[in-house]
Write a protein that holds these residues in place. Structure first.
Motif, PDB file in Angstrom:
ATOM      1  N   TRP A   1      -9.342   1.173   1.286  1.00 50.59           N
ATOM      2  CA  TRP A   1      -8.566  -0.018   1.627  1.00 50.59           C
ATOM      3  C   TRP A   1      -7.185   0.353   2.124  1.00 50.59           C
ATOM      4  O   TRP A   1      -6.628  -0.299   3.015  1.00 50.59           O
ATOM      5  N   ILE A   2      -6.616   1.401   1.549  1.00 53.87           N
ATOM      6  CA  ILE A   2      -5.295   1.819   2.017  1.00 53.87           C
ATOM      7  C   ILE A   2      -5.368   2.278   3.466  1.00 53.87           C
ATOM      8  O   ILE A   2      -4.483   1.983   4.272  1.00 53.87           O
TER       9      ILE A   2
ATOM     10  N   CYS B   1      -5.507  -3.632  -6.760  1.00 51.71           N
ATOM     11  CA  CYS B   1      -6.763  -3.443  -6.026  1.00 51.71           C
ATOM     12  C   CYS B   1      -6.863  -2.041  -5.444  1.00 51.71           C
ATOM     13  O   CYS B   1      -7.952  -1.534  -5.226  1.00 51.71           O
ATOM     14  N   PHE B   2      -5.700  -1.435  -5.153  1.00 47.34           N
ATOM     15  CA  PHE B   2      -5.762  -0.123  -4.548  1.00 47.34           C
ATOM     16  C   PHE B   2      -6.046   0.964  -5.572  1.00 47.34           C
ATOM     17  O   PHE B   2      -6.253   2.111  -5.210  1.00 47.34           O
TER      18      PHE B   2
ATOM     19  N   THR C   1       1.379   2.650  -3.362  1.00 46.80           N
ATOM     20  CA  THR C   1       0.197   3.268  -3.957  1.00 46.80           C
ATOM     21  C   THR C   1       0.099   4.728  -3.520  1.00 46.80           C
ATOM     22  O   THR C   1      -0.351   5.583  -4.296  1.00 46.80           O
TER      23      THR C   1
ATOM     24  N   TYR D   1       0.806  -1.208   0.000  1.00 46.57           N
ATOM     25  CA  TYR D   1       0.000   0.000   0.000  1.00 46.57           C
ATOM     26  C   TYR D   1       0.842   1.262   0.000  1.00 46.57           C
ATOM     27  O   TYR D   1       0.393   2.309  -0.473  1.00 46.57           O
TER      28      TYR D   1
ATOM     29  N   GLY E   1     -10.244   2.200  -3.612  1.00 47.88           N
ATOM     30  CA  GLY E   1      -8.878   1.906  -3.166  1.00 47.88           C
ATOM     31  C   GLY E   1      -8.420   2.661  -1.945  1.00 47.88           C
ATOM     32  O   GLY E   1      -7.764   2.098  -1.075  1.00 47.88           O
ATOM     33  N   SER E   2      -8.737   3.948  -1.858  1.00 46.56           N
ATOM     34  CA  SER E   2      -8.174   4.719  -0.747  1.00 46.56           C
ATOM     35  C   SER E   2      -8.773   4.284   0.582  1.00 46.56           C
ATOM     36  O   SER E   2      -8.119   4.387   1.620  1.00 46.56           O
TER      37      SER E   2
ATOM     38  N   ALA F   1      -1.254  -4.887  -5.939  1.00 42.54           N
ATOM     39  CA  ALA F   1      -1.595  -3.508  -5.570  1.00 42.54           C
ATOM     40  C   ALA F   1      -2.583  -2.870  -6.519  1.00 42.54           C
ATOM     41  O   ALA F   1      -3.059  -1.768  -6.260  1.00 42.54           O
TER      42      ALA F   1
END
Lengths: 624, 213
Positions: A468-469, A459-460, A118, A115, A465-466, A457
């Motif tokens: 999840w981060i 997925c982010f 990202t 992450y 995405g944010s 990554a």
């Protein structure tokens, strides 16, 4: 010249035992500093200073540094240097039962690398967008029929719109994944390509790259410092930041934040520091290195908060002046007073006069109350500071493109040097697995690591995405580290035994371990870690975890909507926090079973106990 | 008084104007006096004439009222053919919209500093280049990265090939028993020839390996 019986390969290559090493000590120190100094020094420390009573926060911060940060850092550096192995093999060498500690820190390095890069993707996206005039986050786009501004942008701000819509294209809920954002995918590919480029041959390449990525941020911070101090309102911002409010010391939350900030800021328990110091010659003063790195990290945090708060003070002052100016124009237009009759300085006098003489007219104007303190109080940390608040401040500066480019390159360098440490924490233990090191060249292994990380990554880069981060940051990058660090200290002090470790450190540094290290390693640091862990968990459990979502259809928009995580997301949070930690007991159990099963075999001999000095017996070091 | 009556009865044909001269020009600001008012009337008359060739608006047809210190005032345009009527507001608005730029320039002001309160200015369309700028910058960055990676990988492969070649050469030489004279620290390596070397008891003590502290 006393080298008569030396194996041949020592002549042909500089690697005495086949292990790569740093070109010089400066490279090593710079890599450790670069790993420790990261985005958090710029966007978390100043925020904590601000909300926890300004200068008063430095007291718990430095206490935590002395009793938690420096001892743990010294422990990791000494361990890596003594055993000359990456985290997994090092802990297995200390005690087979503690192998899980190494696996746990390897796992955390993997999760964090995913992450963290990202976040660098976002920085890169802003960087490539900084070459436009006007900056894309300074103006709202028109709506579809060109009759006015885009509604979402108009109701919030152009900066918010660019971040939430044009960059993240965020969905209103974490359960709605949306699609992959192609521009973020491109930037993510570029970021992983840069990471691959710099880590392609391990420390041979990162050692060269670190000269740029570790030193450049300091240059930019200095430029911003000088420029920031010349901006109007800088002194208000700095006064606000540093004015101590000693009452905050009564709040235990402040102490907890100081302890966690020191811990996470020094990047402890990732295994990266162990990897870095494992490439050192054994007779290196790790004690001095640890103190140096820790102090430089803290000083950098302080140094970075000065330009950050100058700029924030400038932004607050500009916002305050804009508010006043808007009110003044309304009053002048309403009462047809001559221009510039009301200035910011005599605004309050005029208001009181007009309020007493024409109260209904004043009320009809619906003037906003302008309070500088309120503008200064709008504190943000994390990505919000960089991508929303700072970008807004940059628009107000003349020559904004140049400032934006400088700022984002600085953030990128800060993040990249931390990524080197993360990747080393993943790379070095893998290199030491016999199956891998013999069959695959280093370039291929690092390529595989970067490619697989890139694919995961992706997925982010989804619309959600944010969110999840945030989850990864809150759960994978926090709790497991505390657990692993605790077992690190306990493992070295009580399993390996501190007397033996003291001998090893004395052999390496040439000095006896003084009382400070003895006390902190034996009692204070483990105790602090337990307290911090318990407090952390208590705070997390107290209320169900929530997140704030950007929802244009929300009634309070542009205020973000607070939502609870759905159960399946909560399960993932727990998994992320528990997975690295679970390896510690699992591996210990596995070894226990293996031993008891094996000990029934009469030809079985228990493994020899070793010490640092024996590991390094075959290492002949160059004459100084 | 005649003008006042006009303003009261034909309020929808009257427009309020607001000027912000000091904001626009700062130190170069001029004072608003009767001459400036004359210029304004002239500009409005000019605008009406330009808009429709039929009308022959005179400066005397433009009536100003209620000039304040702000500087703001109301104005109407009367029709010279029908003495007591005013020109419809929509016509005046259209005329002013058409010639807004000329009026602004006469007073060295802009849309924001010379405001006709009922007449909103049109929004300029956004300028969008054909290729987004960020894509160009991104392309440059990516090309540099890929070039550097290719260079490093190729250099690594070449280095490995050279090392392999060297080690096979050395093995071949050793098999043939050739001795190459290489000098290390002023001592020819043949004296340290490893195949013919033997342990010298004086030097093999372990302690001597480590420099004493």
């Amino acid at each position: 010249m006393d080298r008569i019986l030396i194996p041949e390969h020592m002549w042909s290559s500089p690697k005495e035992d086949g292990r790569p090493k740093w070109d010089n000590k400066f490279q090593y120190i710079l890599s450790c500093i670069g790993f420790a100094v990261g985005l958090g020094n710029v966007w978390r420390f100043p925020y904590l200073c601000q909300i926890h009573g300004g200068g008063a926060f430095l007291i718990p911060y430095f206490i935590a540094l002395i009793f938690e940060g420096i001892p743990l850092l010294h422990l990791e550096l000494a361990l890596g240097q003594c055993l000359r192995k990456g985290s997994i093999s090092a802990w297995r060498a200390i005690s087979p039962y503690l192998g899980g500690v190494g696996v746990g820190s390897w796992m955390v390095s993997v999760l964090v690398s995913l992450y963290y890069n990202t976040v660098l993707t976002w920085v890169m996206w802003y960087f490539v967008n900084s070459f436009q005039d006007p900056l894309p986050w300074s103006v709202c786009p028109l709506n579809e029929n060109r009759t006015g501004l885009n509604e979402e942008c108009y109701e919030s701000t152009a900066v918010n719109y660019f971040w939430y819509r044009k960059t993240l294209n965020i969905t209103p809920d974490i359960a709605e994944s949306g699609t992959l954002q192609w521009w973020l995918v491109l930037c993510l590919a570029a970021c992983w390509a840069i990471v691959y480029l710099c880590t392609i041959r391990g420390i041979e390449t990162t050692g060269k790259a670190i000269y740029v990525t570790a030193i450049f941020p300091y240059l930019v911070l200095t430029i911003f410092l000088i420029h920031g101090l010349t901006l109007p309102g800088a002194t208000e911002g700095l006064a606000y930041l540093f004015t101590p409010d000693l009452n905050v010391l009564k709040n235990p939350r402040v102490w907890l934040d100081a302890a966690t900030q020191i811990f996470f800021s020094l990047s402890l328990a990732f295994g990266g520091l162990i990897a870095f110091s494992s490439y050192n010659p054994p007779k290196n003063d790790c004690e001095k290195d640890a103190v140096t790195v820790a102090i430089v990290n803290s000083l950098t945090s302080l140094y970075a908060s000065i330009p950050v708060f100058s700029v924030l003070g400038f932004k607050a002052t500009t916002g305050y002046w804009d508010c006043l100016d808007r009110n003044i124009i309304s009053i002048i237009n309403e009462f047809d007073l001559p221009e510039q009759s009301i200035m910011r300085q005599n605004y309050t006098d005029w208001i009181t006069f007009l309020n007493s003489s024409y109260p209904e007219k004043i009320a009809g104007l619906k003037l906003k109350s302008c309070d500088l303190q309120e503008f200064l109080d709008q504190s943000v940390s994390g990505s919000g500071l960089a991508f929303i608040v700072f970008t807004q401040a940059i628009i107000l500066m003349p020559g904004s493109q140049a400032w934006a480019i400088l700022f984002f390159i600085m953030l990128f360098s800060l993040g990249l040097s931390s990524m080197f440490g993360n990747i080393e924490g993943v790379f070095t233990p893998l290199l030491e697995l016999q199956i891998i090191s013999k069959s695959i060249p280093k370039e291929l292994l690092s390529g595989i690591i970067c490619l697989v990380s890139f694919l995961i990554a992706l997925c982010f880069t989804l619309s959600s995405g944010s969110y999840w981060i945030d989850i990864f940051d809150r759960y994978a990058g926090s709790l497991p580290l505390l657990v692993i660090a605790f077992f690190e200290v306990i493992g070295v002090v009580y399993v390996y035994k501190i007397k033996r470790f003291s001998e090893d450190v004395k052999w390496m540094t040439g000095r006896k371990l003084n009382l400070y290290w003895q006390i902190t390693w034996r009692f204070i640091s483990p105790l602090l870690l337990v307290i911090v862990f318990v407090a952390f968990v208590t705070l997390q459990i107290q209320k169900p975890p929530t997140y704030t979502a950007w929802n244009p259809k929300h009634e309070d928009f542009p205020v973000k909507e607070e939502k609870a995580y759905p159960p399946w997301v909560q399960a993932i949070c727990v998994l992320l926090a528990v997975l690295p930690c679970i390896f510690v007991p699992l591996v210990a159990l596995f070894q226990l079973v293996k031993r008891t099963w094996r000990s029934k075999d009469p030809s079985f001999l228990p493994p020899e106990v070793f010490s640092c000095q024996e590991v390094n017996r075959n290492f002949s070091h160059p004459k100084k | 008084m005649f003008a006042f009556l006009l303003f009261v009865s034909d309020a929808q044909n009257a427009f309020k104007v607001r000027l912000s001269i000091k904001t626009a020009l700062g130190d170069n600001a001029y004072a608003w006096d009767a001459n400036e008012e004359y210029l304004f009337k002239a500009m409005v008359a000019f605008t009406m004439r330009r808009y429709s060739t039929k009308t022959t608006t005179q400066i005397s047809n433009v009536l100003l009222c209620n000039v304040t210190d702000r500087v703001s005032f109301w104005f109407v345009v009367t029709d010279s053919s029908k003495n007591t009527t005013t020109v419809p507001g929509s016509e005046v608005e259209a005329a002013i919209r058409m010639n807004r730029n000329r009026i602004n320039n006469a007073f060295l002001l802009s849309d924001k500093t010379l405001q006709f309160l009922k007449i909103s200015s049109t929004l300029a369309p956004p300028v969008e280049p054909s290729t987004p700028v960020w894509l160009i910058v991104f392309g440059v960055v990516l090309c540099l990265i890929v070039a550097a990676i290719v260079f490093l990988v190729v250099a690594g492969i070449q280095q490995r090939k050279k090392k392999n070649k060297e080690s096979t050469e050395r093995e071949n030489l050793e098999e043939k028993g050739e001795v190459t004279i290489t000098i290390e620290n002023g001592i020819p390596c043949e004296t340290l020839d490893l195949k013919a070397g033997h342990i010298n008891g004086v030097f093999s003590a372990d302690d001597e390996r480590f420099t004493s502290l």
